[in-house]
Design a protein around this motif. Structure first.
Motif, PDB file in Angstrom:
ATOM      1  N   TYR A  14      45.232 -37.753  81.698  1.00  0.00           N
ATOM      2  CA  TYR A  14      44.217 -38.069  82.692  1.00  0.00           C
ATOM      3  C   TYR A  14      44.146 -36.881  83.647  1.00  0.00           C
ATOM      4  O   TYR A  14      45.061 -36.671  84.448  1.00  0.00           O
ATOM      5  CB  TYR A  14      44.600 -39.340  83.460  1.00  0.00           C
ATOM      6  CG  TYR A  14      44.839 -40.517  82.546  1.00  0.00           C
ATOM      7  CD1 TYR A  14      43.802 -41.371  82.211  1.00  0.00           C
ATOM      8  CD2 TYR A  14      46.100 -40.747  81.993  1.00  0.00           C
ATOM      9  CE1 TYR A  14      44.012 -42.450  81.362  1.00  0.00           C
ATOM     10  CE2 TYR A  14      46.319 -41.822  81.133  1.00  0.00           C
ATOM     11  CZ  TYR A  14      45.281 -42.660  80.821  1.00  0.00           C
ATOM     12  OH  TYR A  14      45.490 -43.724  79.972  1.00  0.00           O
ATOM     13  N   PRO A  15      43.095 -36.050  83.566  1.00  0.00           N
ATOM     14  CA  PRO A  15      43.028 -34.819  84.362  1.00  0.00           C
ATOM     15  C   PRO A  15      43.066 -35.070  85.863  1.00  0.00           C
ATOM     16  O   PRO A  15      42.476 -36.020  86.366  1.00  0.00           O
ATOM     17  CB  PRO A  15      41.691 -34.201  83.962  1.00  0.00           C
ATOM     18  CG  PRO A  15      41.332 -34.839  82.663  1.00  0.00           C
ATOM     19  CD  PRO A  15      41.935 -36.206  82.692  1.00  0.00           C
ATOM     20  N   SER A  16      43.755 -34.177  86.558  1.00  0.00           N
ATOM     21  CA  SER A  16      43.770 -34.199  88.011  1.00  0.00           C
ATOM     22  C   SER A  16      42.449 -33.640  88.522  1.00  0.00           C
ATOM     23  O   SER A  16      41.944 -32.643  87.998  1.00  0.00           O
ATOM     24  CB  SER A  16      44.924 -33.331  88.536  1.00  0.00           C
ATOM     25  OG  SER A  16      44.782 -33.127  89.928  1.00  0.00           O
ATOM     26  N   PRO A  17      41.887 -34.231  89.566  1.00  0.00           N
ATOM     27  CA  PRO A  17      40.647 -33.678  90.127  1.00  0.00           C
ATOM     28  C   PRO A  17      40.859 -32.301  90.764  1.00  0.00           C
ATOM     29  O   PRO A  17      39.906 -31.584  91.011  1.00  0.00           O
ATOM     30  CB  PRO A  17      40.216 -34.714  91.163  1.00  0.00           C
ATOM     31  CG  PRO A  17      41.380 -35.593  91.386  1.00  0.00           C
ATOM     32  CD  PRO A  17      42.291 -35.467  90.211  1.00  0.00           C
ATOM     33  N   ARG A  18      42.106 -31.911  90.987  1.00  0.00           N
ATOM     34  CA  ARG A  18      42.408 -30.609  91.588  1.00  0.00           C
ATOM     35  C   ARG A  18      42.435 -29.481  90.557  1.00  0.00           C
ATOM     36  O   ARG A  18      42.487 -28.316  90.920  1.00  0.00           O
ATOM     37  CB  ARG A  18      43.745 -30.667  92.325  1.00  0.00           C
ATOM     38  CG  ARG A  18      43.700 -31.640  93.503  1.00  0.00           C
ATOM     39  CD  ARG A  18      44.985 -31.641  94.273  1.00  0.00           C
ATOM     40  NE  ARG A  18      45.148 -30.351  94.923  1.00  0.00           N
ATOM     41  CZ  ARG A  18      46.316 -29.891  95.335  1.00  0.00           C
ATOM     42  NH1 ARG A  18      47.403 -30.604  95.165  1.00  0.00           N
ATOM     43  NH2 ARG A  18      46.397 -28.719  95.916  1.00  0.00           N
ATOM     44  N   ASN A  19      42.410 -29.813  89.273  1.00  0.00           N
ATOM     45  CA  ASN A  19      42.416 -28.775  88.245  1.00  0.00           C
ATOM     46  C   ASN A  19      41.144 -27.935  88.342  1.00  0.00           C
ATOM     47  O   ASN A  19      40.055 -28.468  88.474  1.00  0.00           O
ATOM     48  CB  ASN A  19      42.479 -29.383  86.838  1.00  0.00           C
ATOM     49  CG  ASN A  19      43.831 -29.971  86.514  1.00  0.00           C
ATOM     50  OD1 ASN A  19      44.832 -29.669  87.141  1.00  0.00           O
ATOM     51  ND2 ASN A  19      43.865 -30.833  85.514  1.00  0.00           N
ATOM     52  N   THR A  20      41.311 -26.617  88.233  1.00  0.00           N
ATOM     53  CA  THR A  20      40.148 -25.735  88.214  1.00  0.00           C
ATOM     54  C   THR A  20      39.674 -25.493  86.788  1.00  0.00           C
ATOM     55  O   THR A  20      38.549 -25.055  86.579  1.00  0.00           O
ATOM     56  CB  THR A  20      40.456 -24.395  88.907  1.00  0.00           C
ATOM     57  OG1 THR A  20      41.574 -23.781  88.261  1.00  0.00           O
ATOM     58  CG2 THR A  20      40.751 -24.596  90.383  1.00  0.00           C
ATOM     59  N   VAL A  21      40.533 -25.746  85.813  1.00  0.00           N
ATOM     60  CA  VAL A  21      40.179 -25.678  84.389  1.00  0.00           C
ATOM     61  C   VAL A  21      40.661 -26.962  83.724  1.00  0.00           C
ATOM     62  O   VAL A  21      41.537 -27.641  84.241  1.00  0.00           O
ATOM     63  CB  VAL A  21      40.817 -24.442  83.685  1.00  0.00           C
ATOM     64  CG1 VAL A  21      40.247 -23.158  84.236  1.00  0.00           C
ATOM     65  CG2 VAL A  21      42.318 -24.445  83.798  1.00  0.00           C
ATOM     66  N   ARG A  22      40.087 -27.288  82.568  1.00  0.00           N
ATOM     67  CA  ARG A  22      40.492 -28.519  81.872  1.00  0.00           C
ATOM     68  C   ARG A  22      41.337 -28.230  80.637  1.00  0.00           C
ATOM     69  O   ARG A  22      41.565 -29.106  79.831  1.00  0.00           O
ATOM     70  CB  ARG A  22      39.256 -29.316  81.463  1.00  0.00           C
ATOM     71  CG  ARG A  22      38.618 -30.031  82.634  1.00  0.00           C
ATOM     72  CD  ARG A  22      37.663 -31.061  82.155  1.00  0.00           C
ATOM     73  NE  ARG A  22      38.252 -31.877  81.099  1.00  0.00           N
ATOM     74  CZ  ARG A  22      38.047 -33.153  80.927  1.00  0.00           C
ATOM     75  NH1 ARG A  22      37.263 -33.785  81.731  1.00  0.00           N
ATOM     76  NH2 ARG A  22      38.592 -33.808  79.935  1.00  0.00           N
ATOM     77  N   ASN A  23      41.791 -27.012  80.469  1.00  0.00           N
ATOM     78  CA  ASN A  23      42.566 -26.651  79.285  1.00  0.00           C
ATOM     79  C   ASN A  23      43.913 -27.350  79.261  1.00  0.00           C
ATOM     80  O   ASN A  23      44.529 -27.572  80.302  1.00  0.00           O
ATOM     81  CB  ASN A  23      42.809 -25.144  79.247  1.00  0.00           C
ATOM     82  CG  ASN A  23      41.531 -24.350  79.171  1.00  0.00           C
ATOM     83  OD1 ASN A  23      40.460 -24.874  79.398  1.00  0.00           O
ATOM     84  ND2 ASN A  23      41.644 -23.083  78.867  1.00  0.00           N
TER      85      ASN A  23
END
Length: 84
Positions: A14-23
């Protein structure tokens, strides 16, 4: 808006909204503390990183996964991180 999940061979992420990339980078650390605060900016890592809430599929354990572009950043994270 619903959060997009990413499923790998080992985790449901579940991606963090703080990630600048989704890799999802090659070097990964599972942190078995789902509510621990992980501040990657403070660690001054050299490469890109991503943080995910995670469910480990082998045992359905909840936690977080940090992925690293560089193996040296993974080693530094493992040395510096202590759960709060």
């Amino acid at each position: 808006m619903a959060t997009q999940t990413i499923q790998t061979a080992h985790y449901k992420l579940y991606p963090s909204p703080r990630n600048t990339v989704r890799n999802v980078f090659e070097h990964q650390v599972f942190v078995p503390h789902p509510y621990a605060l992980i501040d990657l900016d403070v660690m001054e890592l050299a490469g890109k990183t991503t943080l995910f809430g995670a469910c480990r599929l082998s045992d359905m354990k909840m936690g977080q996964v940090v992925t690293f572009e560089l193996a040296s950043d993974q080693a530094k994270f493992e040395r510096l991180f202590t759960p709060d």
